[in-house]
Design a protein around this motif. Sequence first.
Motif, PDB file in Angstrom:
ATOM      1  N   VAL A  31      26.456 -34.000 -19.447  1.00  0.00           N
ATOM      2  CA  VAL A  31      25.969 -35.042 -20.355  1.00  0.00           C
ATOM      3  C   VAL A  31      25.629 -36.299 -19.576  1.00  0.00           C
ATOM      4  N   LEU A  32      26.423 -36.595 -18.582  1.00  0.00           N
ATOM      5  CA  LEU A  32      26.235 -37.808 -17.793  1.00  0.00           C
ATOM      6  C   LEU A  32      25.606 -37.486 -16.449  1.00  0.00           C
ATOM      7  N   HIS A  33      24.937 -38.459 -15.917  1.00  0.00           N
ATOM      8  CA  HIS A  33      24.456 -38.424 -14.545  1.00  0.00           C
ATOM      9  C   HIS A  33      25.035 -39.633 -13.834  1.00  0.00           C
ATOM     10  N   ALA A  52      31.759 -45.216 -22.971  1.00  0.00           N
ATOM     11  CA  ALA A  52      31.709 -44.530 -24.264  1.00  0.00           C
ATOM     12  C   ALA A  52      30.511 -44.999 -25.079  1.00  0.00           C
ATOM     13  N   THR A  53      30.250 -46.293 -25.067  1.00  0.00           N
ATOM     14  CA  THR A  53      29.114 -46.827 -25.807  1.00  0.00           C
ATOM     15  C   THR A  53      27.806 -46.286 -25.238  1.00  0.00           C
ATOM     16  N   TYR A  54      27.702 -46.253 -23.930  1.00  0.00           N
ATOM     17  CA  TYR A  54      26.479 -45.765 -23.302  1.00  0.00           C
ATOM     18  C   TYR A  54      26.254 -44.282 -23.600  1.00  0.00           C
ATOM     19  N   ALA A  68      31.685 -43.365 -30.720  1.00  0.00           N
ATOM     20  CA  ALA A  68      32.308 -43.236 -29.401  1.00  0.00           C
ATOM     21  C   ALA A  68      33.139 -44.460 -29.048  1.00  0.00           C
ATOM     22  N   THR A  69      32.631 -45.639 -29.371  1.00  0.00           N
ATOM     23  CA  THR A  69      33.371 -46.869 -29.081  1.00  0.00           C
ATOM     24  C   THR A  69      34.647 -46.940 -29.909  1.00  0.00           C
ATOM     25  N   PHE A  70      34.551 -46.633 -31.192  1.00  0.00           N
ATOM     26  CA  PHE A  70      35.752 -46.635 -32.029  1.00  0.00           C
ATOM     27  C   PHE A  70      36.745 -45.575 -31.579  1.00  0.00           C
ATOM     28  N   ALA A  71      36.260 -44.436 -31.124  1.00  0.00           N
ATOM     29  CA  ALA A  71      37.155 -43.378 -30.654  1.00  0.00           C
ATOM     30  C   ALA A  71      37.937 -43.809 -29.421  1.00  0.00           C
ATOM     31  N   VAL A  72      37.343 -44.675 -28.601  1.00  0.00           N
ATOM     32  CA  VAL A  72      38.042 -45.164 -27.413  1.00  0.00           C
ATOM     33  C   VAL A  72      39.017 -46.289 -27.763  1.00  0.00           C
ATOM     34  N   VAL A  73      38.623 -47.164 -28.679  1.00  0.00           N
ATOM     35  CA  VAL A  73      39.406 -48.362 -28.982  1.00  0.00           C
ATOM     36  C   VAL A  73      40.490 -48.097 -30.026  1.00  0.00           C
ATOM     37  N   LEU A  74      40.226 -47.227 -30.984  1.00  0.00           N
ATOM     38  CA  LEU A  74      41.123 -47.035 -32.118  1.00  0.00           C
ATOM     39  C   LEU A  74      42.538 -46.591 -31.746  1.00  0.00           C
ATOM     40  N   PRO A  75      42.759 -45.636 -30.839  1.00  0.00           N
ATOM     41  CA  PRO A  75      44.142 -45.251 -30.527  1.00  0.00           C
ATOM     42  C   PRO A  75      44.989 -46.414 -30.005  1.00  0.00           C
ATOM     43  N   SER A  76      44.444 -47.217 -29.105  1.00  0.00           N
ATOM     44  CA  SER A  76      45.198 -48.368 -28.590  1.00  0.00           C
ATOM     45  C   SER A  76      45.481 -49.367 -29.690  1.00  0.00           C
ATOM     46  N   PHE A  77      44.504 -49.580 -30.561  1.00  0.00           N
ATOM     47  CA  PHE A  77      44.685 -50.510 -31.664  1.00  0.00           C
ATOM     48  C   PHE A  77      45.797 -50.039 -32.602  1.00  0.00           C
TER      49      PHE A  77
END
Length: 104
Positions: A31-33, A52-54, A68-77
């Motif tokens: 998916v990424l390069h 994640a946003t990119y 993707a951004t919420f998936a990264v931030v939500l657990p810590s929150f």
Amino acid sequence: MRLQKQKLFQAVYGFSLILGFCHHLVPQIGVLHLRDIGVSESTPGPIMVNLATYVGTSQAGFIGAMIATFAVVLPSFLIMLAVTAVLPKVIKNKYVQAALRGIK
């Protein structure tokens, strides 16, 4: 001096994440390069949130970026929210007080 050590640790941690992506996730998932990681890190902000946003934007547009951004931030929150709810009760415990004195 302490702030310099902290910044050094943050930089090393960030670069180790990027190296992990380069060697493990990029070739396996496809998916990424490498250029994508470089572009995502050229913007200011936390490394994982930028990446994640990119990736979310490149895969599913604006909605993908939001998810993707919420998936990264939500657990810590949620963890911090739980700690904040429990902390006033736990802080009164004599063992917790002793541990905090020992750490101090």
